[in-house]
Design a protein around this motif. Structure first.
Motif, PDB file in Angstrom:
ATOM      1  N   GLN A   1    -104.457  58.754 -80.167  1.00 27.93           N
ATOM      2  CA  GLN A   1    -104.562  57.319 -79.888  1.00 27.93           C
ATOM      3  C   GLN A   1    -103.259  56.611 -80.240  1.00 27.93           C
ATOM      4  O   GLN A   1    -102.800  55.733 -79.498  1.00 27.93           O
ATOM      5  CB  GLN A   1    -105.704  56.706 -80.702  1.00 27.93           C
ATOM      6  N   ILE A   2    -102.659  56.990 -81.346  1.00 26.00           N
ATOM      7  CA  ILE A   2    -101.389  56.379 -81.760  1.00 26.00           C
ATOM      8  C   ILE A   2    -100.307  56.660 -80.718  1.00 26.00           C
ATOM      9  O   ILE A   2     -99.530  55.769 -80.367  1.00 26.00           O
ATOM     10  CB  ILE A   2    -100.979  56.884 -83.156  1.00 26.00           C
TER      11      ILE A   2
ATOM     12  N   ARG B   1    -100.999  54.554 -77.570  1.00 32.79           N
ATOM     13  CA  ARG B   1    -100.780  53.115 -77.788  1.00 32.79           C
ATOM     14  C   ARG B   1     -99.336  52.730 -77.509  1.00 32.79           C
ATOM     15  O   ARG B   1     -99.055  51.629 -77.035  1.00 32.79           O
ATOM     16  CB  ARG B   1    -101.165  52.744 -79.223  1.00 32.79           C
ATOM     17  N   LYS B   2     -98.415  53.641 -77.770  1.00 32.46           N
ATOM     18  CA  LYS B   2     -96.989  53.359 -77.553  1.00 32.46           C
ATOM     19  C   LYS B   2     -96.645  53.171 -76.076  1.00 32.46           C
ATOM     20  O   LYS B   2     -95.690  52.473 -75.754  1.00 32.46           O
ATOM     21  CB  LYS B   2     -96.146  54.512 -78.108  1.00 32.46           C
TER      22      LYS B   2
ATOM     23  N   ASN C   1     -99.311  52.964 -73.247  1.00 34.39           N
ATOM     24  CA  ASN C   1    -100.301  52.459 -72.305  1.00 34.39           C
ATOM     25  C   ASN C   1    -101.395  51.699 -73.064  1.00 34.39           C
ATOM     26  O   ASN C   1    -102.344  52.308 -73.561  1.00 34.39           O
ATOM     27  CB  ASN C   1    -100.888  53.627 -71.509  1.00 34.39           C
ATOM     28  N   ALA C   2    -101.264  50.386 -73.100  1.00 38.97           N
ATOM     29  CA  ALA C   2    -102.207  49.561 -73.862  1.00 38.97           C
ATOM     30  C   ALA C   2    -103.626  49.649 -73.319  1.00 38.97           C
ATOM     31  O   ALA C   2    -104.597  49.680 -74.080  1.00 38.97           O
ATOM     32  CB  ALA C   2    -101.739  48.109 -73.881  1.00 38.97           C
ATOM     33  N   ARG C   3    -103.768  49.708 -71.998  1.00 36.59           N
ATOM     34  CA  ARG C   3    -105.109  49.769 -71.408  1.00 36.59           C
ATOM     35  C   ARG C   3    -105.800  51.098 -71.749  1.00 36.59           C
ATOM     36  O   ARG C   3    -106.968  51.127 -72.135  1.00 36.59           O
ATOM     37  CB  ARG C   3    -105.036  49.590 -69.898  1.00 36.59           C
TER      38      ARG C   3
ATOM     39  N   TYR D   1    -105.103  52.973 -74.233  1.00 38.08           N
ATOM     40  CA  TYR D   1    -105.360  52.956 -75.671  1.00 38.08           C
ATOM     41  C   TYR D   1    -106.670  52.235 -75.971  1.00 38.08           C
ATOM     42  O   TYR D   1    -107.480  52.715 -76.760  1.00 38.08           O
ATOM     43  CB  TYR D   1    -104.200  52.278 -76.408  1.00 38.08           C
ATOM     44  N   SER D   2    -106.885  51.107 -75.327  1.00 38.58           N
ATOM     45  CA  SER D   2    -108.117  50.348 -75.534  1.00 38.58           C
ATOM     46  C   SER D   2    -109.344  51.184 -75.167  1.00 38.58           C
ATOM     47  O   SER D   2    -110.345  51.194 -75.887  1.00 38.58           O
ATOM     48  CB  SER D   2    -108.070  49.068 -74.699  1.00 38.58           C
TER      49      SER D   2
ATOM     50  N   VAL E   1    -109.844  53.974 -77.809  1.00 39.56           N
ATOM     51  CA  VAL E   1    -110.432  53.457 -79.044  1.00 39.56           C
ATOM     52  C   VAL E   1    -111.922  53.219 -78.863  1.00 39.56           C
ATOM     53  O   VAL E   1    -112.731  53.574 -79.732  1.00 39.56           O
ATOM     54  CB  VAL E   1    -109.717  52.164 -79.496  1.00 39.56           C
TER      55      VAL E   1
END
Length: 152
Positions: free
Chosen positions: A82-83, A86-87, A89-91, A93-94, A97
């Motif tokens: 996940q980390i 996140r760097k 692709n924000a979508r 990553y969401s 999570v």
């Protein structure tokens, strides 16, 4: 333990084997981790050692520790993945999570139900005996453990 020993093994050891597959997939999600064959051989070796030791010592706590170690590996690797995501692709990553917490929740609830089943086994059996036949399976809490861990 409510099952005969050989059936207890048939219930518990596939959990170790199946989780090794999850570990393999989690480790191979990032190509930087290493070569496939070494990971596969290490996980096969782990499964073999757990099986051989468990057959010899016949202590459920050994299985619980061996399985718990595997779950911890999947959990930590999922968090690290996940980390990494996140760097870039924000979508994604969401979504990761969200799926992560759904899995943790399913696993956590099933763990609680399994422990209730272990502690109150006699009471649950008595309850199932007096309930109408269609309702009895609803109180087979160990079954929820398998469903929840599969989802988790």
């Amino acid at each position: 333990m409510t099952l005969q020993y050989q059936w207890q093994l048939a219930d518990e050891l596939p959990m170790v084997y199946g989780t090794c597959i999850c570990i393999y997939c989690a480790l191979q999600a990032d190509v930087k981790v290493g070569t496939d064959i070494y990971v596969a051989l290490a996980l096969f070796g782990y499964s073999a050692v757990v099986t051989l030791v468990y057959v010899q010592i016949r202590k459920p706590v050994f299985h619980q520790i061996a399985y718990g170690l595997e779950v911890a590996i999947v959990l930590v690797r999922s968090m690290l993945h996940q980390i990494e995501v996140r760097k870039t692709n924000a979508r994604a990553y969401s979504e990761l999570v969200h799926m992560f917490w759904l899995g943790v929740g399913a696993f956590g609830v099933s763990f609680v139900l399994w422990n209730i089943d272990n502690i109150f086994c006699t009471n649950l059996r008595a309850l199932r005996a007096v309930l109408p036949a269609p309702l009895g399976p609803l109180f087979q809490l160990h079954a929820y453990w398998h469903i929840g861990t599969a989802l988790g």
